[in-house]
Design an enzyme around this catalytic site. Structure first.
Site, PDB file in Angstrom:
ATOM      1  N   HIS A 101       0.852  -1.206   0.000  1.00 19.45           N
ATOM      2  CA  HIS A 101       0.000   0.000   0.000  1.00 19.45           C
ATOM      3  C   HIS A 101       0.878   1.243   0.000  1.00 19.45           C
ATOM      4  O   HIS A 101       0.983   1.959   0.987  1.00 19.45           O
ATOM      5  CB  HIS A 101      -0.931   0.013   1.214  1.00 19.45           C
ATOM      6  CG  HIS A 101      -1.873  -1.140   1.231  1.00 19.45           C
ATOM      7  ND1 HIS A 101      -2.984  -1.192   0.425  1.00 19.45           N
ATOM      8  CD2 HIS A 101      -1.861  -2.297   1.922  1.00 19.45           C
ATOM      9  CE1 HIS A 101      -3.614  -2.341   0.627  1.00 19.45           C
ATOM     10  NE2 HIS A 101      -2.963  -3.031   1.526  1.00 19.45           N
ATOM     11  N   LEU A 102       1.484   1.489  -1.155  1.00 21.08           N
ATOM     12  CA  LEU A 102       2.500   2.537  -1.240  1.00 21.08           C
ATOM     13  C   LEU A 102       1.982   3.938  -0.931  1.00 21.08           C
ATOM     14  O   LEU A 102       2.705   4.767  -0.412  1.00 21.08           O
ATOM     15  CB  LEU A 102       3.117   2.531  -2.637  1.00 21.08           C
ATOM     16  CG  LEU A 102       3.982   1.307  -2.959  1.00 21.08           C
ATOM     17  CD1 LEU A 102       4.298   1.252  -4.434  1.00 21.08           C
ATOM     18  CD2 LEU A 102       5.272   1.343  -2.148  1.00 21.08           C
ATOM     19  N   LYS A 103       0.730   4.219  -1.281  1.00 23.96           N
ATOM     20  CA  LYS A 103       0.263   5.600  -1.185  1.00 23.96           C
ATOM     21  C   LYS A 103      -0.464   5.891   0.131  1.00 23.96           C
ATOM     22  O   LYS A 103      -1.124   6.914   0.282  1.00 23.96           O
ATOM     23  CB  LYS A 103      -0.668   5.926  -2.367  1.00 23.96           C
ATOM     24  CG  LYS A 103       0.008   5.730  -3.712  1.00 23.96           C
ATOM     25  CD  LYS A 103       0.250   7.045  -4.452  1.00 23.96           C
ATOM     26  CE  LYS A 103       0.989   6.759  -5.731  1.00 23.96           C
ATOM     27  NZ  LYS A 103       1.929   7.744  -6.181  1.00 23.96           N
ATOM     28  N   ASN A 104      -0.365   4.980   1.065  1.00 26.83           N
ATOM     29  CA  ASN A 104      -1.133   5.126   2.299  1.00 26.83           C
ATOM     30  C   ASN A 104      -0.426   6.030   3.320  1.00 26.83           C
ATOM     31  O   ASN A 104       0.739   5.847   3.638  1.00 26.83           O
ATOM     32  CB  ASN A 104      -1.339   3.714   2.866  1.00 26.83           C
ATOM     33  CG  ASN A 104      -2.168   3.711   4.116  1.00 26.83           C
ATOM     34  OD1 ASN A 104      -1.788   4.296   5.113  1.00 26.83           O
ATOM     35  ND2 ASN A 104      -3.309   3.058   4.057  1.00 26.83           N
ATOM     36  N   TYR A 105      -1.154   7.028   3.812  1.00 30.75           N
ATOM     37  CA  TYR A 105      -0.629   7.968   4.810  1.00 30.75           C
ATOM     38  C   TYR A 105      -0.373   7.267   6.149  1.00 30.75           C
ATOM     39  O   TYR A 105       0.615   7.475   6.802  1.00 30.75           O
ATOM     40  CB  TYR A 105      -1.701   9.027   5.149  1.00 30.75           C
ATOM     41  CG  TYR A 105      -1.635  10.350   4.463  1.00 30.75           C
ATOM     42  CD1 TYR A 105      -0.997  11.439   5.066  1.00 30.75           C
ATOM     43  CD2 TYR A 105      -2.248  10.543   3.236  1.00 30.75           C
ATOM     44  CE1 TYR A 105      -0.987  12.673   4.448  1.00 30.75           C
ATOM     45  CE2 TYR A 105      -2.236  11.780   2.615  1.00 30.75           C
ATOM     46  CZ  TYR A 105      -1.605  12.848   3.225  1.00 30.75           C
ATOM     47  OH  TYR A 105      -1.592  14.065   2.624  1.00 30.75           O
TER      48      TYR A 105
END
Ligand SMILES: [Zn+2]
Lengths: 315, 481
Positions: A101-105
């Site tokens: 989940h690369l784009k997860n904050y």
């Protein structure tokens, strides 16, 4: 694998709190029975402020379905702390999730909290590098790396500089890598702090070292510009190093001119540097014709170059 | 094709263009002379610029390319390949306006956003923690399109009351922990709903306490208790304080009071200054990379803290900021990219495009290319079936629809800040944003007709002006919480 709680004896003491909507709400999601139930149990354990092993498993379950669920991440972090789970255990669990989940904050904030508690950044640089292999400009990952530098005092750290260099070597246009390089080399020494409280002889030595560093970075930026003269990243880095060292823009006059001796120029950034050199030398007419050239070769920014024209007259 | 350098591609294109324009010239001359009378032409109305004119435009905007290929240049080339057909032609077969550009597909976008507020299948579960966002994006988008949202008033109140947290602030869903992102979205949505019922549904006392818990010792704000500290936090807090006319002082139970802080603004100015990077743009937090969305948040903060001319010039290097913003506009695309050497994306139509009204109020007018942005939005960002998108080939969503439309509005309208801060609304702390006015339509070089013009948007709150003014006015008139 689907997991339910209502028939699990380990959860028999919990009365789930279902989602209680007033009427038919906006953006109503037709949750799966599994997610609805898991959320019901999560709300129930949160209401009784329970932090236990089974809560940890429940948060893992919900994160698996919806990793963007900040509530679950925050509650998991509190639970870890209550249970005094060793940070390394949590990191081992977290790594594969982060990679998928690369784009997860949330993941990065969570990781930051754990590594902060562990009080060691061992292994972090390698993990970050692995993430950036997949997404070389990922904002959260770079921000996390900058946090690590600050938290663990990695200013001017050889490994950090080498890492930025490697990333720039792979893609000279990777602006995130340039930003990191600047941060590591110049970000830690805020005005007024440099050299404070140091002995006199040492101060001189420091100054000399600083000069060498600035010179090295100017040359580094120049060789990068030679590879891709139209890429802004290295130019902006070069300008920033000059500014940091209180050097005039005319320091690079000869270099900029290498790209301006043909029309159209090979680099508009060189032309912009030329403009600033003229402005610095109060050569208003030359500056004005340079601005006209910029407006011609960079028409999308015509209003901007016109504004610079006005500023020129004012100055 | 792969063997061709970018430079060669550009050169070939230029040659094609020269041939094209010669051919067009010949054709039109021929037609002119063989035509029986000029009256035939007048009957057709003013000549509509054709595809050829768009190709001429695109080629004039084409930048100088370097030979070296890297991941960045390859991604840029692939993106251009996807976008160019939309800038030059009309693959979506939209009706064209008098500039030869697709008309704004108003009805289709309205339909798309109304659907956005409706029921969602289980696949949308990842949106479960962001439902107030979805509500905000759809409502804001609808109001920019001039669509009346008053029918939604009760549903907005009910939906958001369900996610309001008993200890203050709003969560993403029922029983979720409070967080500044959904809090921001909820408050703006309730302001758009407008009515004392909507305003009174907000528990301002608990909210004020919640906001106080976000304040950090370095001056910034976290997004949640235990959440990340970044400039969104500061912006969300200031928007809430300003719209709802909440006190400047930190609540007595704010943990930051232990570090000697007394107001929400303590050390914030300094913290925002530290977020401006060597590139000139603003980053998420000190040391990170300059980024469009964080830049809008930073400027938004300063526009709430006082008159933009004062605050921005005091805390930012404005020439560096303007330079950075200008460089984010892609050529020939016309849309904005969020960072240096990244790709254009429709949401930055607002995140960067929306910075301009704020900057222009602080510095000078006419700093940016509005027409090029309009071209990107109308030609490349509109989806065939309605809704707007990041770029061709991407699916439209409420987020990109909202921020493309807000960006279009920024391009089309002028705004004015009343430096004397007269007027009845906006007295007291955080009152500056209530001294903005619409200042007519942009009449310079443009690519839209009257029917493509969207509504004015409040430059700080990104909701209709009246909604922002009415909300503040209501709470200025109210005693206590
Ligand atoms: Zn986007």
């Amino acid at each position: 694998m689907t997991k339910f709680y209502h028939d699990d004896p380990a959860w028999a003491d919990i009365e789930p709190i279902p989602q209680d909507d007033t009427g038919h709400p906006l953006v109503a999601i037709a949750y799966t029975a599994e997610y609805s139930e898991a959320m019901g149990y999560l709300r129930a354990v949160m209401a009784r402020n329970e932090h236990s092993e089974r809560v940890l498993a429940l948060t893992e379950h919900v994160i698996g379905i919806n990793p963007a669920h900040y509530t679950v991440w925050l509650y998991r972090a509190r639970t870890l702390e209550h249970l005094s789970i060793p940070p390394s255990d949590e990191l081992r669990w977290l790594n594969p999730i982060a990679l998928s989940h690369l784009k997860n904050y949330q993941i990065w904030n969570h990781r930051q909290a754990i590594v902060d508690r562990r009080d060691s950044c061992e292994g972090e640089a390698d993990f970050i590098a692995q993430m950036l292999d997949q997404d070389a400009k990922n904002y959260h990952v770079w921000s996390y790396r900058q946090w690590m530098v600050e938290r663990f005092g990695l200013w001017r750290d050889v490994g950090e500089v080498a890492f930025a260099e490697e990333m720039i070597g792979r893609d000279v246009r990777n602006n995130s890598a340039w930003n990191h390089r600047f941060f590591v080399l110049f970000g830690g020494r805020k005005k007024g702090q440099a050299g404070e409280g140091e002995e006199e002889g040492k101060e001189e030595e420091e100054k000399e070292k600083e000069k060498e560093l600035v010179q090295r970075e100017i040359e580094y930026a120049k060789q990068a510009i030679r590879q891709a003269p139209q890429s802004q990243s290295a130019w902006d880095y070069l300008r920033a190093v000059l500014r940091h060292a209180h050097l005039p823009i005319s320091t690079i006059a000869g270099f900029a001119n290498e790209y301006n001796d043909v029309s159209p120029p090979r680099s508009l950034h060189a032309l912009e540097a030329q403009l600033e050199i003229y402005a610095e030398q109060n050569k208003v007419d030359e500056a004005r014709s340079t601005l006209e050239a910029l407006a011609e070769f960079d028409p999308v920014r015509k209003p901007y170059w016109t504004y610079r024209q006005k500023e020129l007259v004012v100055a | 094709m792969a063997a061709k350098s970018d430079d060669e591609v550009a050169r070939t294109r230029l040659e094609e263009l020269r041939l094209d324009s010669n051919r067009i010239q010949e054709l039109s001359d021929e037609e002119l002379y063989t035509s029986d009378s000029n009256a035939d032409y007048e009957d057709l109305g003013p000549a509509i610029p054709s595809e050829a004119d768009n190709i001429v435009y695109v080629n004039r905007m084409m930048p100088i390319f370097d030979d070296l290929q890297t991941e960045t240049s390859r991604a840029q080339q692939q993106t251009l390949d996807k976008i160019l057909p939309y800038l030059e032609g009309n693959p979506s077969n939209f009706p064209l306006n008098s500039f030869g550009i697709p008309k704004l597909q108003r009805e289709k976008h309205v339909k798309f956003l109304i659907q956005g507020l409706g029921d969602k299948p289980a696949a949308y579960t990842t949106l479960d923690a962001a439902r107030p966002w979805q509500v905000y994006w759809c409502l804001a988008g609808l109001t920019v399109l001039g669509h009346d949202i008053s029918d939604y008033q009760q549903k907005i109140i009910d939906t958001l009351t369900d996610v309001q947290h008993p200890e203050g602030g709003y969560g993403g869903g029922f029983g979720h922990l409070p967080h500044l992102a959904p809090t921001y979205a909820a408050i703006l949505s309730l302001a758009m709903a407008g009515s004392s019922a909507a305003y009174e549904s907000i528990n301002r006392r608990t909210l004020w306490h919640y906001l106080g818990r976000m304040k950090q010792a370095d001056g910034g704000f976290t997004m949640a208790v235990g959440g990340e500290e970044d400039i969104r936090g500061a912006f969300c807090v200031l928007v809430a304080l300003s719209l709802l006319n909440l006190p400047l002082d930190l609540p007595p139970d704010a943990p930051a009071r232990a570090q000697g802080m007394t107001t929400f603004l303590d050390k914030l100015d300094e913290w925002i200054s530290r977020c401006q990077t060597y590139e000139g743009g603003i980053s998420a937090s000190p040391g990170c990379e300059a980024h469009g969305a964080y830049t809008f948040c930073g400027l938004g903060c300063l526009a709430i803290m006082g008159p933009p001319r004062e605050t921005m010039n005091k805390y930012l290097d404005m020439p560096a900021l303007i330079r950075w913003l200008s460089y984010r506009q892609g050529a020939p695309e016309g849309g904005y990219a969020g960072r240096t050497n990244k790709l254009v994306d429709g949401c930055y139509s607002h995140w960067i495009g929306g910075c301009w009204p704020l900057v222009e109020a602080a510095v000078d007018k006419n700093l940016w290319n509005r027409s090029a942005l309009g071209r990107y939005i109308l030609s490349a960002a509109q989806d065939e079936k309605g809704g707007l998108r990041d770029k061709p080939g991407m699916r439209p969503d409420a987020y990109h629809t909202c921020y493309n439309l807000a960006g279009l509005s920024a391009a089309q309208h002028n705004y004015k800040f009343d430096e004397k801060m007269t007027g009845d609304v906006g007295k007291g702390s955080f009152g500056a944003p209530f001294h903005w006015k619409g200042d007519g339509l942009f009449e310079g070089d443009k690519v839209w007709d009257e029917e493509d013009v969207v509504e004015e948007v409040h430059p700080v709150f990104v909701i209709p002006f009246e909604a922002a003014m009415a909300c503040r006015e209501y709470f200025e008139a109210k005693d206590g919480f």
